[in-house]
Design an enzyme around this catalytic site. Structure first.
Site, short mmCIF file in Angstrom:
data_model
loop_
_atom_site.label_atom_id
_atom_site.label_comp_id
_atom_site.label_asym_id
_atom_site.label_seq_id
_atom_site.Cartn_x
_atom_site.Cartn_y
_atom_site.Cartn_z
N SER A 10 0.84 -1.30 -0.08
CA SER A 10 -0.12 0.10 0.00
C SER A 10 0.90 1.29 0.00
O SER A 10 0.20 2.41 -0.08
CB SER A 10 -0.91 0.05 1.27
OG SER A 10 -0.32 -0.28 2.34
N ASN A 50 -2.11 -2.91 13.08
CA ASN A 50 -3.59 -2.76 12.95
C ASN A 50 -4.07 -1.57 13.83
O ASN A 50 -4.90 -0.81 13.58
CB ASN A 50 -4.28 -4.22 13.37
CG ASN A 50 -3.78 -5.20 12.70
OD1 ASN A 50 -3.19 -4.91 11.37
ND2 ASN A 50 -3.90 -6.60 13.24
N THR A 96 -40.87 26.58 -8.90
CA THR A 96 -41.21 25.23 -8.48
C THR A 96 -41.55 24.47 -9.84
O THR A 96 -41.93 25.04 -10.79
CB THR A 96 -42.52 25.08 -7.57
OG1 THR A 96 -43.76 25.56 -8.22
CG2 THR A 96 -42.63 26.04 -6.49
N HIS A 97 -41.12 23.13 -9.98
CA HIS A 97 -41.13 22.44 -11.19
C HIS A 97 -40.36 23.16 -12.31
O HIS A 97 -40.81 22.75 -13.44
CB HIS A 97 -42.61 22.26 -11.42
CG HIS A 97 -43.64 21.76 -10.58
ND1 HIS A 97 -43.76 20.41 -10.27
CD2 HIS A 97 -44.19 22.28 -9.83
CE1 HIS A 97 -44.74 20.35 -9.21
NE2 HIS A 97 -44.94 21.64 -8.64
N SER A 126 -14.57 27.02 -26.11
CA SER A 126 -14.50 26.07 -26.79
C SER A 126 -13.51 26.14 -27.83
O SER A 126 -13.12 27.33 -28.40
CB SER A 126 -15.94 26.11 -27.39
OG SER A 126 -16.07 25.27 -28.34
N LYS A 149 -18.24 30.64 -27.45
CA LYS A 149 -18.85 30.24 -25.98
C LYS A 149 -17.99 30.40 -24.94
O LYS A 149 -16.75 30.73 -25.05
CB LYS A 149 -18.51 28.44 -26.33
CG LYS A 149 -19.38 27.67 -27.22
CD LYS A 149 -20.67 27.36 -26.77
CE LYS A 149 -20.96 26.26 -25.95
NZ LYS A 149 -22.06 26.18 -25.64
N ASN A 178 -18.11 28.70 -21.01
CA ASN A 178 -18.69 27.78 -20.46
C ASN A 178 -18.55 27.62 -18.87
O ASN A 178 -17.50 27.99 -18.54
CB ASN A 178 -18.35 26.38 -20.92
CG ASN A 178 -18.48 26.08 -22.42
OD1 ASN A 178 -19.69 26.78 -23.08
ND2 ASN A 178 -17.96 25.44 -23.26
N GLU A 198 -20.10 22.83 -13.47
CA GLU A 198 -20.27 21.47 -14.20
C GLU A 198 -19.16 20.52 -13.58
O GLU A 198 -19.88 19.50 -13.44
CB GLU A 198 -20.10 21.69 -15.54
CG GLU A 198 -21.01 22.50 -16.73
CD GLU A 198 -20.60 22.86 -18.00
OE1 GLU A 198 -20.93 21.69 -18.67
OE2 GLU A 198 -19.87 23.61 -18.30
N TYR A 256 -9.56 -7.10 12.62
CA TYR A 256 -8.78 -6.37 11.60
C TYR A 256 -8.73 -7.38 10.23
O TYR A 256 -8.35 -8.63 10.46
CB TYR A 256 -7.39 -6.10 11.51
CG TYR A 256 -6.69 -5.61 10.56
CD1 TYR A 256 -6.61 -4.23 10.23
CD2 TYR A 256 -5.91 -6.31 9.68
CE1 TYR A 256 -6.39 -3.84 8.93
CE2 TYR A 256 -5.20 -5.96 8.70
CZ TYR A 256 -5.31 -4.51 8.19
OH TYR A 256 -4.91 -3.96 6.91
N GLN A 276 -7.29 -2.09 4.22
CA GLN A 276 -6.33 -1.51 3.24
C GLN A 276 -7.05 -0.59 2.30
O GLN A 276 -6.50 0.42 1.81
CB GLN A 276 -5.10 -2.31 2.95
CG GLN A 276 -4.12 -1.57 1.99
CD GLN A 276 -2.86 -2.89 1.72
OE1 GLN A 276 -2.20 -2.99 3.10
NE2 GLN A 276 -2.59 -3.25 0.88
N LYS A 287 -8.27 3.34 2.03
CA LYS A 287 -7.55 4.53 1.98
C LYS A 287 -7.76 5.41 0.61
O LYS A 287 -8.14 6.65 0.60
CB LYS A 287 -6.01 4.67 2.20
CG LYS A 287 -5.80 4.22 3.40
CD LYS A 287 -4.36 3.71 3.80
CE LYS A 287 -4.30 2.75 5.05
NZ LYS A 287 -5.37 1.47 5.14
N1 ARG Z 1 -1.36 -1.51 5.16
C1 ARG Z 1 -2.13 -1.93 6.26
C2 ARG Z 1 -3.56 -1.05 6.04
O1 ARG Z 1 -3.60 -0.21 5.38
C3 ARG Z 1 -1.71 -1.91 7.59
C4 ARG Z 1 -2.02 -2.79 8.58
C5 ARG Z 1 -1.49 -4.05 7.98
N2 ARG Z 1 -1.55 -5.07 9.16
C6 ARG Z 1 -1.47 -6.34 8.89
N3 ARG Z 1 -1.38 -7.20 9.98
N4 ARG Z 1 -1.17 -6.75 7.88
O2 ARG Z 1 -4.60 -1.58 6.67
#
Ligand code: ARG
Length: 466
Positions: A32, A119, A164-165, A286, A292, A294, A299, A326, A331, A334
């Site tokens: 990660s 964790n 309205t509408h 444009s 134009k 825009n 948007e 956990y 992971q 994120k």
């Molecule tokens: N990269 C992991 C996450 O985002 C960190 C925790 C990983 N823990 C594990 N026991 N593999 O959750």
């Protein structure tokens, strides 16, 4: 197993029980670091507090704590300067930081992870990061609310048709319309502050899932990190991401509101409405049609709302099948969370910068309000005041409107005698209620569109902004 394979496994902080190295693709697939390196400052912040707590509890000695703290400072500086090479082989931000620390300071670095797990570490990092983001988002939201109040005060008397509408309904004031948006954002602000309370709880100390055998002082760590308190249950602390889901649902509501504002701005800048002018710097042209201009910013914001709604569903789905405690699934929290924050911050910033410079076109808005018989209800209310039951008044006004449609005139443009043909109750005082100004001024109660009420509510809004 080859010597080389054994070495690469030994490199991993968890390599002890492994007899074979990670498959090269699996290493990439499970890492990660490419996205969670974004958490490095909060990871280091959490480690500093953890180390100080270990020192206070007598689990590490003062010199070890000192070495860890100065090592972390150096690593943070390197990362700030882009000098730290993040390694996929070290999987995530936590192991990258820890490995660098150990490279620098040796044995003491290896002791930092005492009484902690990735964790509880990752759950803590994300909460620290998100808490900070909520504060930044709140700031941008406030900036936009300020802008809306300013426009509302400036345009308290400016009249436009209310719909309205999407059909012309009754005249309203531009200031009143701005304050409607303000109210939506005020609820959003309150929701943000409320969800912040639940973000601000500390998982650290939960370790992998069950707590730790060391005599840790979680209240002290929480205090160092500015958390409200430590989480009360270690299983819950490391596993649930409801705080992230809650935040994303708040973000979705904000984006939904911004998307509605956007839709109105897009309509208002079209040639068919032509109610406002957006400054050139918030628009683009444009490549083929030279005429134009825009409204790209609204948007795009309208379009970006979909991303955030999607992230909300990603996170809900991510969570729903997970047994305690956990799981690596987490992971995946994120990227949706990061993108939600980036999208929301960008959208709020664009709106806060743009709104003070929106220029209403009062003549165009007036003309539009005159075209849809927007004071028809005022005529009905007038007849009720003269003693007609409301349903009869409704009927009379309907006939007058039909004449207006047939002859291409607004009610205020008719002769008294023409109007009197529909009801004898009509006197020459009727014209005061048929004008747009008369119509808005008459709605002079709490929550109404009258300019006096707009000024009053703008004052209330200023108090809320503090
Ligand atoms: N990269 C992991 C996450 O985002 C960190 C925790 C990983 N823990 C594990 N026991 N593999 O959750």
């Amino acid at each position: 197993m080859s010597q080389q394979q054994q070495d690469s496994t030994r490199d991993k902080p968890w390599g002890g029980r492994f007899s074979e190295s990670t498959d090269a693709f699996v290493e990439e697939f499970t890492a990660s670091i490419n996205f969670d390196k974004r958490l490095y400052k909060h990871d280091i912040q959490g480690s500093r507090a953890h180390a100080r707590m270990l020192g206070k509890a007598g689990i590490l000695n003062a010199s070890e704590v000192e070495q860890i703290l100065s090592g972390l400072d150096a690593i943070e500086k390197m990362a700030d300067n882009g000098e730290l090479e993040w390694k996929v082989a070290l999987e995530d931000v936590h192991m990258n930081v820890e490995a660098r620390l150990t490279d620098r300071i040796g044995i003491a670095g290896k002791k930092l992870h005492t009484g902690r797990s990735r964790n509880d570490q990752v759950a803590t990092d994300v909460r620290l990061w998100l808490r900070e983001q909520v504060d930044g988002i709140s700031h941008e939201l406030r900036r936009l609310q300020h802008a809306l109040v300013e426009v509302a005060e400036r345009e308290a008397d400016t009249i436009l048709p209310g719909f309205t509408h999407l059909q012309v309904a009754q005249p309203i004031t531009f200031g009143h319309h701005m304050l409607a948006w303000f109210e939506m954002l005020q609820r959003d602000f309150e929701r943000l502050q409320d969800c912040r309370k639940r973000i601000n709880i500390m998982p650290l100390g939960a370790a992998a899932l069950a707590g730790t055998t060391y005599p840790i002082d979680r209240d002290y760590t929480a205090q160092l990190l500015g958390f409200e308190r430590p989480a009360r249950n270690s299983l819950d602390a490391v596993s649930d991401r409801d705080f992230a889901i809650e935040f994303t649902s708040v973000a979705s509501l904000i984006m939904m509101h911004l998307s509605r504002f956007s839709e109105e701005l897009v309509l208002w800048t079209s040639a068919q409405f032509d109610f406002i002018r957006l400054p050139d710097r918030f628009c683009t042209g444009s490549s083929i049609m030279p005429q134009k201009k825009n409204p790209d910013v609204p948007e795009l914001v309208r379009g970006k709302s979909g991303r955030v709604f999607g992230h909300l569903f990603s996170l809900l789905t991510l969570m729903k099948g997970q047994p305690l405690a956990y799981n690596k699934d987490n992971q995946e929290d994120k990227e949706p969370l990061f993108d939600t924050v980036d999208t929301l911050l960008g959208s709020l910033r664009a709106f806060a910068d743009m709104m003070p410079h929106v220029q209403p076109k009062p003549d165009k808005m007036r003309r539009a309000a005159m075209q849809g018989f927007s004071t028809a209800t005022d005529l009905a209310d007038y007849l009720v005041r003269k003693g007609l039951p409301f349903r009869d008044a409704h009927e009379v006004v309907g006939k007058a409107v039909a004449l207006g449609v047939a002859t291409g005139r607004d009610l205020s443009e008719m002769q008294l005698i023409e109007l009197q043909a529909f009801s004898e109750a009509i006197g020459d005082d009727v014209f005061a209620v048929l004008t747009l100004e008369g119509s808005v001024a008459a709605r002079n109660h709490l929550g109404g569109t009258a300019p006096d009420q707009v000024r009053k509510q703008a004052g209330v809004a200023r108090t809320l902004l503090g």
